[in-house]
Design an enzyme around this catalytic site. Structure first.
Site, PDB file in Angstrom:
ATOM      1  CB  CYS A  82      -0.977  -0.032   1.174  1.00  0.00           C
ATOM      2  SG  CYS A  82      -2.349   1.139   0.966  1.00  0.00           S
ATOM      3  CG  HIS A 169      -3.785  -3.615   2.941  1.00  0.00           C
ATOM      4  ND1 HIS A 169      -2.799  -3.146   3.783  1.00  0.00           N
ATOM      5  CD2 HIS A 169      -4.385  -2.519   2.410  1.00  0.00           C
ATOM      6  CE1 HIS A 169      -2.802  -1.822   3.763  1.00  0.00           C
ATOM      7  NE2 HIS A 169      -3.755  -1.412   2.940  1.00  0.00           N
ATOM      8  CD  GLU A 171      -1.474  -6.158   5.306  1.00  0.00           C
ATOM      9  OE1 GLU A 171      -1.640  -4.969   5.596  1.00  0.00           O
ATOM     10  OE2 GLU A 171      -1.143  -6.540   4.167  1.00  0.00           O
TER      11      GLU A 171
END
Length: 511
Positions: A82, A169, A171
């Site tokens: 990001c 993202h 994660e």
């Protein structure tokens, strides 16, 4: 044993700890450093890989967090996420700009992947986006390897320099196969072996503690919470009878909690445990006090006094054991200094305890890792997965002034609540649940007679870290059973309510 290390460089993103946890889930040791960390400090760490986090700023603004161009010359693989991909692009000569209304992406987004070792084995095409800026032009030497309808550079790479970036993202759970992308970065690009496991941690830590403490003496304030319990057992494995634990029972614990602590640590682990029954002392100090912060201060200060008195009876101690965990270290300045946790997160360091050094055996671990270590050490699941409990205990779950009668009522109501959650198989699904006793009585009818008794409030929330939370959508039949049992089994209660407030705007605890 020195483990392979991946560094997470934090640019102020909300997912910095989540990224680190995802790396560790891949059996790779990981630390978080602020983006202000010097190149010398990064070199000293000798990382196998580096990950840039997201952040709330715009890379093209002068006062936004940035990174030295030198980091890209280290020859270490870097993944920007990001804001991380944007700052990589900006520093290396690409163009980052503010997106227009259509170009801003939030939530699940369809993506088209190109050929890249980052995306090896990926079969889905949905990612989690959260950005207002975008890369208009990639730096020289970079190739675009993913895009969406509104984001022309959803991922880029410079294979020759081992530099990679994704606008989304990977994660977060909502990003399909995001875990595979991180695994690909770690194993295919950073070439890690994956030598970080709970077994290796325990073995290494016990060896380290034996060398550090030797035949000297250590003192631990044991609360019965997860962190102090795991720290105590780990230290005991290393130094045996040279560890003494002091358990201050302030009379504000949950039902049978004090007895459970004594049973587990004395009988199962044979730890030198001093249990101090200080209920009368704490309740006397709290008499007539209703303001929450005043109650917290009294409980914290009194705990320190009791702990000091008991420890001074033991004479000189070489080490004071603290249950500090990695999030405390991060929040205190990204590893520059440790937060010294007091018992139950109240009070502070005892001033009059004679010790030379603090030892923090868990300071490298996240909470979920602490739990895994605890299970490996043989601590029973009931303690390891017990819901979070505030330092002042029932002192802040009894709203208003605190008395023994109110604590006893609340203890019984809370025990019924937990029993029903376990029977329904919901206990482990909920981040935190508890009963509270507001300073309110209500009119009721029981056995054809008017009653005027206490109201009990029930709270249950879901969360990943306690920073934000949603109220738990409890099945009505479970709520009904809990309410019926509390009213029928707990003297002094005639009404039960369920709290449906999220955080924010409310806090998890009522006080």
């Amino acid at each position: 044993m020195k483990h392979e290390l991946v560094l997470v460089i934090d640019f102020g993103g909300q997912y910095n700890q989540l990224i680190a946890r995802r790396v560790r889930e891949n059996n790779v040791y990981c630390e978080i450093l602020p983006c202000t960390a010097s190149i010398e400090r990064i070199k000293e760490k000798n990382p196998k890989g580096i990950i840039f986090t997201g952040g709330p700023n715009s890379a093209y603004l002068e006062d936004s967090p940035t990174i030295s161009k030198e980091i890209f010359e280290l020859g270490v693989p870097i993944l920007g996420i990001c804001y991380g991909i944007q700052i990589m692009s900006h520093v290396l000569g690409g163009v980052v700009r503010k997106g227009n209304k259509q170009e801003k992406e939030y939530g699940k987004t369809a993506i088209t992947y190109g050929k890249s070792s980052l995306f090896e084995g990926i079969t889905t095409n949905s990612v989690w986006m959260s950005h207002t800026d975008l890369i208009e032009k990639v730096p020289e030497g970079f190739t675009i390897v993913a895009n969406t309808n509104d984001c022309p550079v959803a991922a880029m790479e410079n294979v020759e320099r081992n530099l990679y970036g994704v606008q989304f993202h990977p994660e977060v759970e909502h990003c399909l196969e995001g875990d595979k992308i991180l695994t690909n970065f770690l194993y295919n690009i950073c070439k890690v072996k994956g030598d970080w496991t709970t077994d290796s941690f325990i073995e290494d830590k016990i060896k380290e503690l034996k060398e550090k403490i030797g035949d000297k003496k250590a003192l631990c304030a044991l609360s019965g919470g997860v962190d102090s319990s795991v720290a105590a057992v780990l230290i005991h494995k290393a130094i045996g009878d040279n560890l003494t634990c002091i358990f201050v029972d302030h009379g504000l614990l949950r039902k049978n909690e004090g007895n459970d602590v004594e049973r587990i640590f004395r009988e199962k682990f044979d730890i030198n445990l001093i249990r101090v029954n200080a209920e009368d002392r704490f309740l006397s100090k709290l008499k007539g006090v209703s303001e929450p912060e005043a109650k917290r201060k009294i409980i914290g200060e009194e705990f320190i006094r009791v702990f000091e008195e008991e420890s001074n009876k033991l004479g000189k101690m070489d080490f004071l054991v603290q249950g500090t965990i990695y999030p405390d270290v991060i929040e205190s300045g990204h590893g520059n200094a440790a937060t010294i946790k007091s018992h139950h997160n109240v009070g502070g360091i005892p001033e009059d305890v004679d010790f030379q050094e603090i030892v923090e055996p868990l300071r490298e671990l996240f909470k979920d890792e602490v739990r895994k270590i605890g299970l490996e050490l043989g601590i029973e699941e009931g303690l390891i997965f017990r819901h979070p409990f505030p330092g002042p205990g029932l002192g802040i779950r009894v709203i208003g002034d605190v008395t023994k009668e109110k604590c006893d009522i609340l203890r019984e109501a809370d025990a019924v609540y937990m029993d029903e959650l376990r029977k329904a198989g919901l206990y482990r699904e909920i981040w935190q649940a508890f009963a509270t006793l507001p300073d309110v009585k209500t009119v009721g009818v029981m056995g054809d007679e008017r009653t005027y008794a206490y109201l009990v409030g029930l709270r249950a929330v879901t969360s990943s870290d306690g920073m934000t939370s949603d109220w738990y959508k409890m099945p009505y039949d479970v709520l009904e059973r809990i309410s019926n049992r509390i009213i029928n089994e707990v003297d002094g209660v005639n009404r039960v309510v369920y709290d449906i407030t999220s955080k924010p705007p409310g806090t998890i605890e009522w006080e």
